[in-house]
Design an enzyme around this catalytic site. Structure first.
Site, PDB file in Angstrom:
ATOM      1  N   ASP A   1       0.833  -1.207   0.000  1.00 28.66           N
ATOM      2  CA  ASP A   1       0.000   0.000   0.000  1.00 28.66           C
ATOM      3  C   ASP A   1       0.869   1.259   0.000  1.00 28.66           C
ATOM      4  OD1 ASP A   1       0.914  -0.821   2.556  1.00 28.66           O
ATOM      5  OD2 ASP A   1      -0.434   0.609   3.514  1.00 28.66           O
ATOM      6  N   GLU A   2       0.316   2.320  -0.518  1.00 29.41           N
ATOM      7  CA  GLU A   2       0.898   3.665  -0.408  1.00 29.41           C
ATOM      8  C   GLU A   2       2.400   3.702  -0.721  1.00 29.41           C
ATOM      9  OE1 GLU A   2      -1.914   5.659   2.949  1.00 29.41           O
ATOM     10  OE2 GLU A   2      -0.402   4.271   3.676  1.00 29.41           O
TER      11      GLU A   2
END
Ligand code: NGO
Length: 525
Positions: A335-336
């Site tokens: 993620d991210e």
């Protein structure tokens, strides 16, 4: 016996006219009214419930717990719970007789590999299942059919009546998880074990542990020891942090296993890695280790894509974590990764998926993994806040299975409302109704129910520092998400759910579980 029949009859009358009745007949009978739980109050709602009006089984000092071969462990677990509050001996014996029976024989094949059938008559309680997991689920249901005082850690006087009837039950979704972030703030083995006990109550069968992030590395890795000893030495706000030794981690896995919960470890990469970069200079493209990080920002760190050592590091870490993991899944985050170029991200995630596969595990990853090429066994975990996610839907169309954790529904770190003292609000406020009133099988546009493996309720801990904070954010939303995973859609009904959930309140109070008294719920007791 006559007394208990009378109490049951009274209970019906009292429930109809509660306040007047308690004034009229005094505290003794008023207690009796709440002493018989209803089969219809079970959370998560079972597949099929047939209460037998007026029938109760009463546990006494002479009751024995009978098991068939292979069921002894679950029977011992049940006995352990019942002994604490009743003070009875409750011997566990292999064989059959009149009392409480937990049997791996004669189960209806309909209950599948996680379900059970429970029959309560005046003379006996019988739970039958095809697996230990099924019996264990039946035991959780049985606990809820006793008065709330059965959950007391110390002996209480009883009486111990169980609501009569029949329940046939099995889960809707195979994977029902909660996630605990031990990276932003570290939590002890005892706290994780307590959370496991609480997850078991609602038939959650996976614990996803977010073990690494910018602020801390929480699992000992022998080949890279500084990850834990240095990378684990702080946390959000600059406290001492900490990490699990391998023995600690094995203890958690074993504690979970005894509750039919599988631990899914997450090592987040290629972003969320500042603790690793700070621990080993060679993991940085410029060869310089950054300082440890104790803030709450995201998206600023990345493993170095061009160094061979990065892949040796990943292989070592995944190898050691896989060796600690009896379950099938290893979560690689993903993620991210805003500090990683998109093309690099895709090739990195593809390479890491192969490494996980080489260590014998299936990949779980946050849904951004669909921008790489998911392996057929890779499961993508949706954490967005919209029902439209075309890239995720397209991946599902190509066969990728999904876990649903929409942040505006399933994130336990979101505030309930503006007055919630803990948590965040980037995905909005999540009251109990928001957490409950959606369907994982139809939530994402263009994604069919057959693509949905399960649900996960993540608790990120930027603002969470103690067990009571964990409990306050998880209760009552965790049981809501657990019900979405377990119960058939035909039982989905907010107005019925809020009443059933309200009946859980006295159980939590008895167990010392801190919870948010949502104004949306008619709390009992
Ligand atoms: C996001 C982010 C996490 C935060 C969390 C806070 C995901 C998958 N990545 O969820 O790093 O802790 O929000 O709610």
């Amino acid at each position: 016996m006559a007394g208990s029949r009378l109490r049951t009859a009274l209970a019906g009358v009292l429930l109809a006219v509660t306040s007047a009745a308690s004034v009229l007949v005094g505290p003794q009978a008023a207690t009796a009214a709440t002493d018989v739980s209803s089969m219809r109050d079970v959370v998560p709602a079972p597949l099929m419930v047939k209460p037998a009006a007026g029938t109760t089984f009463t546990l006494t000092a002479g009751t024995r717990i009978f098991t068939s071969p292979g069921a002894r462990e679950v029977a011992g677990y049940l006995a352990g719970i019942l002994r604490r509050s009743t003070g009875y001996r409750l011997p566990v014996v292999e064989g059959s007789g009149v009392g409480v029976s937990l049997l791996l024989t004669g189960a209806d094949p309909d209950v599948g590999d996680q379900g059970y059938r429970l029959d309560v008559t005046r003379a006996s309680v019988v739970i039958r299942a095809q697996s230990g997991a099924g019996l264990f689920a039946g035991v959780q249901t049985l606990r809820q059919l006793f008065p709330a005082a059965i959950e007391s850690p110390t002996a209480r006087p009883g009486p111990w009546a169980v609501a009569g009837g029949q329940i046939v039950d099995r889960p809707r979704l195979a994977y029902r998880a909660a996630m605990l972030d031990v990276a932003r703030h570290f939590f002890t083995v005892a706290t994780v074990e307590r959370y496991l006990d609480e997850l078991a109550l609602y038939k959650v069968n996976y614990l996803h542990l977010h073990l690494t992030d910018d602020q801390g590395w929480r699992i000992a890795i022998d080949s890279w020891p500084r990850l834990a000893t240095y990378g684990g030495s702080t946390q959000v706000g600059g406290g001492a942090g900490g990490y699990f030794t391998k023995a600690d981690y094995r203890a958690i896995v074993a504690y979970a296993e005894a509750r039919y919960i599988t631990v899914v470890p997450e090592v987040d990469m290629p972003g969320h890695v500042n603790a690793a970069l700070a621990s080993y200079a060679e993991l940085n493209c410029d060869g310089k280790a950054p300082p440890l990080y104790t803030g709450t920002g995201v998206g600023f760190s990345s493993l170095c894509m061009t160094r061979d050592v990065t892949y040796r590091f990943v292989d070592d870490v995944i190898g050691e974590v896989a060796a600690l993991t009896p379950g099938p899944y290893l979560h690689i985050g993903g993620d991210e990764a805003y500090a990683t170029k998109p093309a690099d991200y895709a090739s990195f995630m593809n390479r890491v998926q192969e490494i996980v596969a080489a260590h014998g595990k299936a990949v779980l990853a946050w849904h951004q993994v669909v921008t790489a090429t998911p392996l057929p066994s890779t499961v993508a975990q949706y954490w967005g806040t919209t029902r439209s996610a075309p890239d995720v839907a397209a991946a599902a169309g190509r066969g990728t299975k999904l876990l649903l954790s929409p942040a505006n529904k399933a994130y336990l770190d979101m505030k309930y409302d503006a007055s919630t003292p803990l948590g965040q609000d980037w995905a909005g406020y999540v009251e109990v109704k928001d957490a409950y009133d959606w369907d994982p099988g139809t939530y994402l546009d263009g994604v069919g129910a057959s693509s949905v493996l399960g649900v996960d309720a993540p608790l990120w801990t930027e603002t969470i520092v103690a067990l009571r904070d964990i409990e306050y954010m998880a209760f009552p939303r965790l049981p809501a998400i657990a019900e979405l995973g377990w119960s058939p859609t035909s039982t989905h009904d907010w107005n019925a759910f809020r009443v059933r959930l309200g009946a859980q309140g006295p159980r939590w109070t008895t167990q010392g579980i801190t919870f948010y008294r949502s104004p949306q719920i008619p709390w009992a007791g």
